[in-house]
Enzyme design. Sequence first.
Site, PDB file in Angstrom:
ATOM      1  N   HIS A   9      78.763  31.145  49.144  1.00 45.05           N
ATOM      2  CA  HIS A   9      78.335  29.968  48.387  1.00 45.05           C
ATOM      3  C   HIS A   9      79.529  29.172  47.860  1.00 45.05           C
ATOM      4  O   HIS A   9      79.403  27.973  47.583  1.00 45.05           O
ATOM      5  CB  HIS A   9      77.430  30.393  47.230  1.00 45.05           C
ATOM      6  N   ARG A  16      80.208  26.326  50.071  1.00 45.03           N
ATOM      7  CA  ARG A  16      79.232  25.245  49.867  1.00 45.03           C
ATOM      8  C   ARG A  16      79.602  24.423  48.636  1.00 45.03           C
ATOM      9  O   ARG A  16      79.566  23.184  48.673  1.00 45.03           O
ATOM     10  CB  ARG A  16      77.850  25.870  49.714  1.00 45.03           C
ATOM     11  N   HIS A  41      69.239  19.467  48.442  1.00 46.56           N
ATOM     12  CA  HIS A  41      68.701  19.605  47.090  1.00 46.56           C
ATOM     13  C   HIS A  41      67.481  18.707  46.927  1.00 46.56           C
ATOM     14  O   HIS A  41      67.531  17.530  47.276  1.00 46.56           O
ATOM     15  CB  HIS A  41      69.745  19.207  46.041  1.00 46.56           C
ATOM     16  N   LYS A  49      65.626  26.182  52.252  1.00 41.21           N
ATOM     17  CA  LYS A  49      64.637  26.878  51.431  1.00 41.21           C
ATOM     18  C   LYS A  49      63.242  26.324  51.704  1.00 41.21           C
ATOM     19  O   LYS A  49      63.067  25.118  51.850  1.00 41.21           O
ATOM     20  CB  LYS A  49      64.981  26.719  49.941  1.00 41.21           C
ATOM     21  N   ARG A  82      74.091  27.064  53.077  1.00 44.30           N
ATOM     22  CA  ARG A  82      73.825  28.334  52.395  1.00 44.30           C
ATOM     23  C   ARG A  82      74.035  29.446  53.424  1.00 44.30           C
ATOM     24  O   ARG A  82      73.925  29.211  54.639  1.00 44.30           O
ATOM     25  CB  ARG A  82      72.395  28.382  51.870  1.00 44.30           C
ATOM     26  N   TYR A 113      78.067  18.954  40.200  1.00 43.90           N
ATOM     27  CA  TYR A 113      79.403  18.731  40.763  1.00 43.90           C
ATOM     28  C   TYR A 113      80.149  17.607  40.068  1.00 43.90           C
ATOM     29  O   TYR A 113      81.367  17.491  40.198  1.00 43.90           O
ATOM     30  CB  TYR A 113      79.291  18.469  42.279  1.00 43.90           C
TER      31      TYR A 113
END
Length: 298
Positions: A244, A247, A270, A172, A148, A279
């Site tokens: 992004h 990514r 994730h 995050k 990110r 994806y």
Amino acid sequence: MTWKQAVKDYQHYLKIERGLANNTIVNYCLDIEKLVAYIENRELHLSPITITEDYIKEFVYTTAKEVNPRSQARMISGLKSFFSYLVFEDYRKTNPLDLIEAPKLGRQLPDTLSETEIDTLIQAIDLSKPQGERNRAMLETLYGCGLRVTELIELKLSDLFFDEGFIKVTGKGNKQRFVPISGQTVKFIELYRTTIRNHQIVQKGFEDTLFLNRRGKQLTRAMVFTIIKRLAEKMELNKSISPHTFRHSFATHLLQNGADLRAIQQMLGHESITTTEVYMHVDRSHLKEVMEQFHPRK
């Protein structure tokens, strides 16, 4: 309880108990601030405790005319989370958004670049300027490690474990993960470090920051967006891209080349595999090959 106090307590809850990053917390509170402004502009004497479903509906449906369905859904979700917190803390008995439905959204597939487009974009960087080596190393890291943009600009020299073939990434909620790094990406980072960064005057507090701006400080998210936007314009790329996009391309290309979805999930950081599964929908071209190769009635 005032709105100011309620929002302050909510921010504290998101940071301490939920462990969310500052950027996420700011985004969570934007729609609360819009609601407060809406109330104040209409001179309504409503607090977080006394506001009712009718006033929330009025705000949501008035604001909905100005935003797209996705933004409307995010707004409802954010407000619902705020009032759920107030219920949890026993400030309110009910959540005024419980019966307000968000618009139904279709799955939005991420934009990606082809391998050729990424190569062309990176080749368009002007290496005659000092920031050229830095920009190439940044884009190679974005694409090579699937980071990110915030993870990229906050990358530290002490996070580089090149001998082991990994970098340590803080994602995050300050959650850390180790991501494999290729020899090519290592090469461009080392080239930037030895030819550019080691000769810069570094400002106090940024001695460990990997990617620096001209003033010897950490780059901003906006600056990385600008760098990529200018490169896209330079090569006349008719796509709307951002950091992004690299990514998304990282994950898509790994999947196309046979990588395991669980491994991609871990590299992207994730929490849920369902987030990574988007994806699976980006490129269906390999599905026919899988069917022909593995189905007994091929």
